[in-house]
Scaffold this active site. Structure first.
Site, mmCIF file in Angstrom:
data_model
loop_
_atom_site.group_PDB
_atom_site.id
_atom_site.type_symbol
_atom_site.label_atom_id
_atom_site.label_comp_id
_atom_site.label_asym_id
_atom_site.label_seq_id
_atom_site.Cartn_x
_atom_site.Cartn_y
_atom_site.Cartn_z
ATOM 1 C CG HIS A 1 6.144 34.115 34.795
ATOM 2 N ND1 HIS A 1 4.883 34.366 34.957
ATOM 3 C CD2 HIS A 1 7.054 35.492 34.929
ATOM 4 C CE1 HIS A 1 4.956 36.086 34.895
ATOM 5 N NE2 HIS A 1 6.065 36.279 35.257
ATOM 6 C CG HIS B 1 10.296 38.591 33.759
ATOM 7 N ND1 HIS B 1 9.790 40.498 34.292
ATOM 8 C CD2 HIS B 1 9.226 37.960 34.367
ATOM 9 C CE1 HIS B 1 9.299 39.851 34.465
ATOM 10 N NE2 HIS B 1 8.482 39.055 34.318
ATOM 11 C CB CYS C 1 9.246 43.267 38.456
ATOM 12 S SG CYS C 1 10.144 42.341 39.631
ATOM 13 C CG ASN D 1 6.150 38.758 31.838
ATOM 14 O OD1 ASN D 1 5.841 38.356 32.665
ATOM 15 N ND2 ASN D 1 5.311 40.060 32.290
#
Lengths: 269, 269
Positions: free
Chosen positions: B174, B176, B207, B216
């Site tokens: 995952h 960013h 975030c 993301n």
């Protein structure tokens, strides 16, 4: 705004203060452009390679000459065939050499053409690059003008350039981040041994012939990526991020550098 | 806006039409959140794995459980230590398993913490990941929440996860794109053998604990990158680009996908 000749004369005679040598690059569309530059140099008595002094930094004068990798782009951009554009470039390089002016060649649309699509012939790019170097260009920047380049095709192109006998030290890579691949392709170039990469602070620029195109990869993103691999650039990412933010504001455009914005965000905490 | 329970009930009983199985993911902050979900499932008579029918697509119900890789982030985000958060997660996984609900664990700030900086211990991330899998999580998404991850540190983390005996098939990554490294790090993950990557259409999200952070990595950029390597996703980049543009407009935000904007620009020519 001052005329090109005035800007040129000012830069030659009163270059801005700097701690290290600055290369001033002039885009020369044809032989007349070079003749104007030479005339100003002769009139001001400034040589192409000025060693500098206590009050003036050393400077290098460089000209940029553009060829394209596809016939369609060559026609649209310079209104002539690739062969014709190379014939036009040849005497410009010769005159520049007599004045000790550094020559930087470019091969546009090397990894994708807005008219012909992504499948540009790597051997054609290698041929044009070799021709520019044989004419006397000091360096050739192979440019992904449209940002269509991918990691596998960048690798294929670099292999074709190597097979044509072109040394990595004579090469620069010029990526646009239009499809988000500029940093991925940079790493392919670094792995292949290329060490000269074009970029623009804040990601300024773009290609008017490629719709939806973002500009050149930002210097901040490029510097952050190279540093992340443990390599050195001599560039301060923090200072470059401040410059990117400043110039974006001056120009009233969005700062297009992710690493630049993130670095400034971290500094502001 | 409808309550979470109403949205949840609607999705369980009247899932949108789709050609393929959809996994509906519910963020469960604590055991009460899961109990609410189970209550709705019991009341509506919908099982976690619905095989679907001619009029309804097959669906999978999945819950997301979050742990953090640093004590500072755990304290700030969930007001408890890492060990305490894992103790809280344990019974939630156990209850979910009895209802056949798929469990997705997350390890936040695995490649950089807004409080502790980029040097997060890879073996600590591996320990937490292993603990979540041992509890019964079906998959763990290792998250670079701050976008501080670099290619070398992503590789180091993946090696630590492998050394801890964690299979690539149990892992998701995952990223960013805060510092522009998401696609570079994705390629490191692909080379290591990971095949599950999180992304969001148009780059939505972000975030709140990381200043200057972008969201993301966009699904469009991720899909374009994976396709560029000759791999398949089953996703249409053109359709995804249209969706990214549409939802960005609906939300009144900038479309943060480079490949999405470039694809739409090319289609508009």
């Amino acid at each position: 705004m001052a005329s090109t000749a005035e800007i040129c004369e000012s830069l030659l005679t009163s270059p801005p203060q700097s701690q290290s040598t600055i290369a001033y690059n002039y885009l020369v569309p044809n032989i007349k452009g070079l003749e104007s530059l030479v005339k100003i140099m002769d009139a001001t008595g400034v040589s192409a390679d000025s060693p500098g002094s206590e009050t003036k930094p050393a400077t290098t004068t460089e000209v940029s000459l553009f060829a394209a990798a596809t016939e369609s782009f060559s026609k649209a951009n310079t209104n002539c065939t690739i062969a014709e554009s190379l014939e036009r470039i040849k005497p410009i390089v010769a005159v520049a050499k007599t004045k000790n002016i550094r020559v930087r060649g470019y091969v546009s649309v090397a990894l994708g053409c807005p008219y012909e699509g992504p499948e540009v012939s790597p051997s054609k790019v290698a041929d044009i690059t070799a021709t520019l170097l044989e004419m006397g260009a000091d360096e050739v920047s192979v440019a992904d003008t449209t940002g269509m380049g991918t990691a596998p095709r960048t690798m294929e192109l670099l292999q074709a350039l190597k097979a044509a006998g072109i040394a990595n030290t004579d090469l620069a890579l010029h990526f646009h981040d239009t499809y988000g691949q500029a940093l991925v392709n940079t790493i392919v170039g670094l792995e292949h041994g290329v060490r000269i990469f074009d970029s623009s602070v804040g990601g300024l620029g773009g290609c008017p012939y490629s719709k939806g195109a973002t500009g050149n990869v930002s210097t901040e993103d490029l510097v952050h990526t190279i540093h992340s691999l443990g390599m050195h650039t001599g560039v301060s990412l923090e200072e470059m991020s401040r410059i990117g933010s400043w110039i974006s504001e001056e120009l009233g455009r969005v700062n297009d550098s992710r690493a630049g914005k993130a670095t400034l965000g971290r500094l502001a905490e």
